[in-house]
Design a protein around this motif. Structure first.
Motif, mmCIF file in Angstrom:
data_model
loop_
_atom_site.group_PDB
_atom_site.id
_atom_site.type_symbol
_atom_site.label_atom_id
_atom_site.label_comp_id
_atom_site.label_asym_id
_atom_site.label_seq_id
_atom_site.Cartn_x
_atom_site.Cartn_y
_atom_site.Cartn_z
ATOM 1 N N GLN A 1 2.567 7.922 -0.362
ATOM 2 C CA GLN A 1 3.109 7.895 -1.720
ATOM 3 C C GLN A 1 4.549 7.396 -1.723
ATOM 4 O OE1 GLN A 1 2.515 11.936 -3.032
ATOM 5 N NE2 GLN A 1 0.517 11.482 -3.935
ATOM 6 N N MET B 1 4.602 3.647 -1.089
ATOM 7 C CA MET B 1 4.107 2.925 -2.251
ATOM 8 C C MET B 1 5.149 2.910 -3.370
ATOM 9 S SD MET B 1 0.850 3.766 -4.739
ATOM 10 C CE MET B 1 1.748 5.189 -5.393
ATOM 11 N N THR C 1 -0.218 -4.310 -0.618
ATOM 12 C CA THR C 1 -0.890 -5.456 -1.240
ATOM 13 C C THR C 1 -0.063 -6.028 -2.386
ATOM 14 O OG1 THR C 1 -3.052 -4.527 -0.661
ATOM 15 C CG2 THR C 1 -2.993 -6.236 -2.371
ATOM 16 N N ILE C 2 0.404 -5.152 -3.267
ATOM 17 C CA ILE C 2 1.206 -5.616 -4.406
ATOM 18 C C ILE C 2 2.535 -6.186 -3.921
ATOM 19 C CG2 ILE C 2 2.374 -4.873 -6.522
ATOM 20 C CD1 ILE C 2 0.171 -2.868 -6.941
ATOM 21 N N PRO D 1 -5.089 4.842 1.069
ATOM 22 C CA PRO D 1 -5.188 3.917 -0.088
ATOM 23 C C PRO D 1 -3.857 3.678 -0.784
ATOM 24 C CG PRO D 1 -7.018 5.463 -0.093
ATOM 25 C CD PRO D 1 -6.095 5.903 1.002
ATOM 26 N N TYR D 2 -3.002 4.704 -0.905
ATOM 27 C CA TYR D 2 -1.712 4.520 -1.546
ATOM 28 C C TYR D 2 -0.849 3.524 -0.773
ATOM 29 C CZ TYR D 2 -2.506 8.454 -4.708
ATOM 30 O OH TYR D 2 -2.995 9.280 -5.686
ATOM 31 N N TYR D 3 -0.864 3.657 0.528
ATOM 32 C CA TYR D 3 -0.069 2.754 1.361
ATOM 33 C C TYR D 3 -0.599 1.325 1.254
ATOM 34 C CZ TYR D 3 2.544 1.057 5.395
ATOM 35 O OH TYR D 3 3.393 0.350 6.219
ATOM 36 N N LEU D 4 -1.900 1.159 1.311
ATOM 37 C CA LEU D 4 -2.501 -0.173 1.231
ATOM 38 C C LEU D 4 -2.264 -0.809 -0.131
ATOM 39 C CD1 LEU D 4 -5.899 0.517 3.042
ATOM 40 C CD2 LEU D 4 -3.868 -0.596 3.977
ATOM 41 N N LEU D 5 -2.289 0.006 -1.188
ATOM 42 C CA LEU D 5 -2.019 -0.511 -2.521
ATOM 43 C C LEU D 5 -0.598 -1.037 -2.633
ATOM 44 C CD1 LEU D 5 -2.819 -0.945 -5.499
ATOM 45 C CD2 LEU D 5 -2.117 1.429 -5.934
ATOM 46 N N GLY D 6 0.355 -0.255 -2.126
ATOM 47 C CA GLY D 6 1.745 -0.690 -2.166
ATOM 48 C C GLY D 6 1.980 -1.955 -1.358
#
Length: 342
Positions: free
Chosen positions: A281, A284, A27-28, A20-25
């Protein structure tokens, strides 16, 4: 066994990309980086045109801002390349250019921009605090010499990346060689943070506060001077706010480099030792910090437009045929500047 491990490492990294941390970074980054490029590139082109106009290029401070815009275009070009790479539209720039060239363009342009802003801030203090004597210290020739010296010094400092880092196909990041582990892992991040980030940013903040204090305690004697003083105080306050924002946007990426050894174990030999949490992490945080700098380097046009009335006038003079430009606003701006100059 080594060949089997090498083949497993990219597979393990691919699995970590689902974190999830990688995908969040990612996406933004994909949304933010594109917006920064689309807004920043045209703005920098306009800044260069305005700052290098026949009238403005005689002013030393305008030379700093024009040079800053050129190097920030280089920075945003690398950001756009990274954005294309994240969408598989182009190869990774670190793989194409080598990590040494990549860092020279990305980090080098960032440090040059910061040092140029520092030099421009110091010259602006001379102009504001010593209006009758600044021409002795602030000249076009001295500004050109400072610009050339800053470019040369930063180029010499970052040339080390050509001999100490390489592109890791396992992690898709730039890693340093074993012989440069101590220098790039412990020593260089501290030097880079203190001399190329912290000290220049603090100088920029101090200079903006000195200008604000000078404008605030200035006592006007006529109505026209009172109107001009109000504008200068507002512009000086915006300059202080921007200097603090600039510091907060430049420092995180430099601070993050101090914790590289925490997120990565450079002596990893087995794919099972990859820590997906720390890997995600790191990616991200790197995306966030790089995006923060990209936002900073994409809003210079807006900053000039808000702070400088002369810049606004020069901008509207570029499009005199725009029928939607309020003529009353242009007349009011022109009369106001004439009252200040008088």
């Amino acid at each position: 066994m080594n060949n089997f491990t090498e083949s497993l490492t990219p597979m393990a990294v691919e699995l970590c990309k689902n974190h999830p941390y990688y995908l969040l970074g990612e996406t933004i980054w994909r949304f933010g980086a594109l917006i920064c490029v689309l807004l920043g590139m045209p703005g920098h082109v306009l800044v260069i045109i305005i700052m290098l106009s026949a009238r403005n290029r005689r002013q030393p401070v305008c030379l700093y801002f024009a040079t800053m815009a050129i190097f920030e275009i280089i920075f945003l070009t690398i950001v756009f390349w990274l954005w294309c790479s994240s969408l598989s539209l182009a190869r990774d720039p670190r793989d194409v250019l080598t990590c040494g060239t990549y860092y020279s363009l990305l980090i080098g342009s960032s440090h040059i921009s910061t040092l140029l802003l520092t030099a421009a801030s110091i010259d602006r203090v001379w102009i504001v605090v010593y209006p009758s004597r600044y021409s002795t210290f602030v000249t076009r020739t001295k500004a050109l010499i400072k610009i050339i010296l800053i470019i040369i010094i930063v180029s010499l400092v970052i040339i080390q990346y050509h001999f100490s880092v390489y592109f890791s196909y396992s992690y898709n990041i730039c890693e340093y060689y074993s012989y440069a582990e101590l220098w790039h892992g412990k020593v260089w991040p501290v030097i880079r943070l203190s001399l190329l980030a912290f000290l220049p940013c603090i100088t920029i903040c101090i200079c903006s506060m000195v200008i604000l204090r000078n404008r605030y305690y200035r006592r006007p004697s006529t109505t026209s001077e009172t109107t001009g003083s109000r504008h200068m105080r507002t512009a000086s306050l915006l300059l202080v706010i921007y200097s603090i924002y600039y510091t907060l946007s430049v420092m995180p990426l430099n601070i993050l480099q101090l914790f590289h050894s925490y997120f990565f174990n450079d002596r990893i030999t087995e794919a099972s030792q990859i820590n997906c949490l720390k890997f995600a992490q790191w990616k991200m945080l790197m995306k966030f910090c790089l995006l923060l700098m990209a936002i900073n380097y994409s809003n210079k046009f807006l900053v000039h437009y808000l702070i400088s009335m002369q810049f606004r006038r020069n901008f509207w003079s570029l499009c005199p045929k725009c029928t939607w430009t309020p003529s009353r606003y242009r007349k009011r701006t022109r009369s106001f500047e004439n009252s200040i100059s008088n």
